[in-house]
Scaffold this motif. Sequence first.
Motif, PDB file in Angstrom:
ATOM      1  N   GLY A   1     -37.423 -16.867  -9.757  1.00 33.84           N
ATOM      2  CA  GLY A   1     -36.038 -17.159  -9.405  1.00 33.84           C
ATOM      3  C   GLY A   1     -35.858 -17.478  -7.943  1.00 33.84           C
ATOM      4  N   SER A   2     -36.958 -17.811  -7.278  1.00 31.34           N
ATOM      5  CA  SER A   2     -36.833 -18.064  -5.847  1.00 31.34           C
ATOM      6  C   SER A   2     -36.429 -19.508  -5.575  1.00 31.34           C
ATOM      7  CB  SER A   2     -38.150 -17.748  -5.147  1.00 31.34           C
ATOM      8  OG  SER A   2     -39.190 -18.453  -5.787  1.00 31.34           O
ATOM      9  N   LYS A   3     -36.640 -20.379  -6.575  1.00 35.17           N
ATOM     10  CA  LYS A   3     -36.254 -21.770  -6.340  1.00 35.17           C
ATOM     11  C   LYS A   3     -35.277 -22.194  -7.432  1.00 35.17           C
ATOM     12  CE  LYS A   3     -40.207 -23.748  -8.854  1.00 35.17           C
ATOM     13  NZ  LYS A   3     -40.925 -22.549  -9.273  1.00 35.17           N
TER      14      LYS A   3
ATOM     15  N   HIS B   1     -40.738 -13.331 -21.053  1.00 34.53           N
ATOM     16  CA  HIS B   1     -41.142 -13.318 -19.644  1.00 34.53           C
ATOM     17  C   HIS B   1     -41.003 -11.896 -19.099  1.00 34.53           C
ATOM     18  CE1 HIS B   1     -36.750 -13.874 -19.496  1.00 34.53           C
ATOM     19  NE2 HIS B   1     -36.772 -13.325 -18.304  1.00 34.53           N
ATOM     20  N   ILE B   2     -41.664 -11.672 -17.973  1.00 32.64           N
ATOM     21  CA  ILE B   2     -41.517 -10.400 -17.271  1.00 32.64           C
ATOM     22  C   ILE B   2     -40.884 -10.670 -15.918  1.00 32.64           C
ATOM     23  CG2 ILE B   2     -43.460  -9.241 -18.406  1.00 32.64           C
ATOM     24  CD1 ILE B   2     -45.174  -9.872 -15.986  1.00 32.64           C
ATOM     25  N   GLY B   3     -40.534  -9.618 -15.230  1.00 32.78           N
ATOM     26  CA  GLY B   3     -39.926  -9.740 -13.911  1.00 32.78           C
ATOM     27  C   GLY B   3     -38.836  -8.699 -13.764  1.00 32.78           C
TER      28      GLY B   3
ATOM     29  N   LEU C   1     -35.352   4.054 -11.193  1.00 30.56           N
ATOM     30  CA  LEU C   1     -34.836   2.748 -10.775  1.00 30.56           C
ATOM     31  C   LEU C   1     -33.707   3.012  -9.789  1.00 30.56           C
ATOM     32  CD1 LEU C   1     -34.563   0.524 -13.993  1.00 30.56           C
ATOM     33  CD2 LEU C   1     -36.522   0.962 -12.541  1.00 30.56           C
ATOM     34  N   GLU C   2     -33.698   2.259  -8.679  1.00 32.51           N
ATOM     35  CA  GLU C   2     -32.706   2.594  -7.668  1.00 32.51           C
ATOM     36  C   GLU C   2     -31.290   2.262  -8.136  1.00 32.51           C
ATOM     37  OE1 GLU C   2     -33.456  -0.921  -4.648  1.00 32.51           O
ATOM     38  OE2 GLU C   2     -34.952   0.657  -4.388  1.00 32.51           O
ATOM     39  N   LYS C   3     -30.335   2.940  -7.503  1.00 30.05           N
ATOM     40  CA  LYS C   3     -28.938   2.912  -7.942  1.00 30.05           C
ATOM     41  C   LYS C   3     -28.369   1.495  -8.017  1.00 30.05           C
ATOM     42  CE  LYS C   3     -24.618   5.322  -7.008  1.00 30.05           C
ATOM     43  NZ  LYS C   3     -23.907   6.241  -6.098  1.00 30.05           N
ATOM     44  N   ILE C   4     -28.663   0.665  -7.035  1.00 28.46           N
ATOM     45  CA  ILE C   4     -28.108  -0.697  -7.011  1.00 28.46           C
ATOM     46  C   ILE C   4     -28.598  -1.482  -8.222  1.00 28.46           C
ATOM     47  CG2 ILE C   4     -28.123  -2.887  -5.737  1.00 28.46           C
ATOM     48  CD1 ILE C   4     -28.405  -1.195  -3.154  1.00 28.46           C
ATOM     49  N   LEU C   5     -29.887  -1.334  -8.541  1.00 36.10           N
ATOM     50  CA  LEU C   5     -30.451  -2.042  -9.684  1.00 36.10           C
ATOM     51  C   LEU C   5     -29.848  -1.509 -10.986  1.00 36.10           C
ATOM     52  CD1 LEU C   5     -32.384  -4.028 -10.993  1.00 36.10           C
ATOM     53  CD2 LEU C   5     -34.228  -2.372 -10.694  1.00 36.10           C
ATOM     54  N   ARG C   6     -29.710  -0.186 -11.101  1.00 37.91           N
ATOM     55  CA  ARG C   6     -29.094   0.384 -12.306  1.00 37.91           C
ATOM     56  C   ARG C   6     -27.686  -0.154 -12.498  1.00 37.91           C
ATOM     57  NH1 ARG C   6     -30.652   5.357 -10.246  1.00 37.91           N
ATOM     58  NH2 ARG C   6     -28.507   6.092 -10.281  1.00 37.91           N
TER      59      ARG C   6
ATOM     60  N   LYS D   1     -29.419 -11.666  -7.725  1.00 37.92           N
ATOM     61  CA  LYS D   1     -30.368 -10.664  -8.231  1.00 37.92           C
ATOM     62  C   LYS D   1     -29.997 -10.196  -9.646  1.00 37.92           C
ATOM     63  CE  LYS D   1     -32.955  -9.832  -4.438  1.00 37.92           C
ATOM     64  NZ  LYS D   1     -34.236 -10.530  -4.417  1.00 37.92           N
ATOM     65  N   LYS D   2     -29.934 -11.133 -10.553  1.00 35.25           N
ATOM     66  CA  LYS D   2     -29.608 -10.817 -11.949  1.00 35.25           C
ATOM     67  C   LYS D   2     -30.792 -10.106 -12.595  1.00 35.25           C
ATOM     68  CE  LYS D   2     -28.334 -13.186 -16.244  1.00 35.25           C
ATOM     69  NZ  LYS D   2     -27.316 -12.203 -16.635  1.00 35.25           N
TER      70      LYS D   2
END
Length: 219
Positions: free
Chosen positions: A140-142, A61-63, A26-31, A70-71
């Motif tokens: 979460g786009s809307k 839910h998944i996602g 998982l990339e650093k920003i997401l971690r 970007k929670k």
Amino acid sequence: GGRGEMANATVLDAVSVHGTNPQYLLEKILRAKIYNDNYWKEHCFALTSETLVEHAMELDHIGGTFGGNKKPTPFICLLLKMLQLQPEKDIVVEFLRNEEYKYVRALGAVYMRMVGKPVDVYNYLEPLLNDYRKLRYITGSKQASHVDRDTKKPERMAWAGFEVRYMDDFIDQLLTEAENVDVAMPVLPKRIALEDSGVLDGPRVSILDQDLEDDDKDE
């Protein structure tokens, strides 16, 4: 302090996966976002391979991430915890076999896709193409109207953009697409290449069914 660092460390006997420490898949920003998330701090901190499944059973839910900032979702938090804990393969297979809790199965599938050997990825995920259940996928786009707001889970109130996906489509995307749940997937050789090299027999055979047949023989 030390305690915080412990929770965010990979188990000491972690095996390198795809040439890297597994949590770095998982990339650093997401971690960093996950480590700062309340769900992680409250629920994932002290999880073990055994207690993780209990939290996975509560998923609805998944996602990957949602909303303007970007929670991270609970799903992606638990995925990172699995990458840290590196549960035994038989635990992961139990996730995949879980008929009752579809989100446990989905979590196991993403984890297997990320860390499994290609032959295992195909053998264990392809049977799930026969699972046609609906999954709630957070987009979460809307921004949701107050009508859709879930007062029990305030973090979801402002961004309640969900769409319906189906397990078989989700699994197909895991096997064919480079990114899923906002995570870049490790490179997976095409099935035909593994058939040609004799690693996989064609056509598809369900290894889960075989495992279950073996269990029947044992009884």
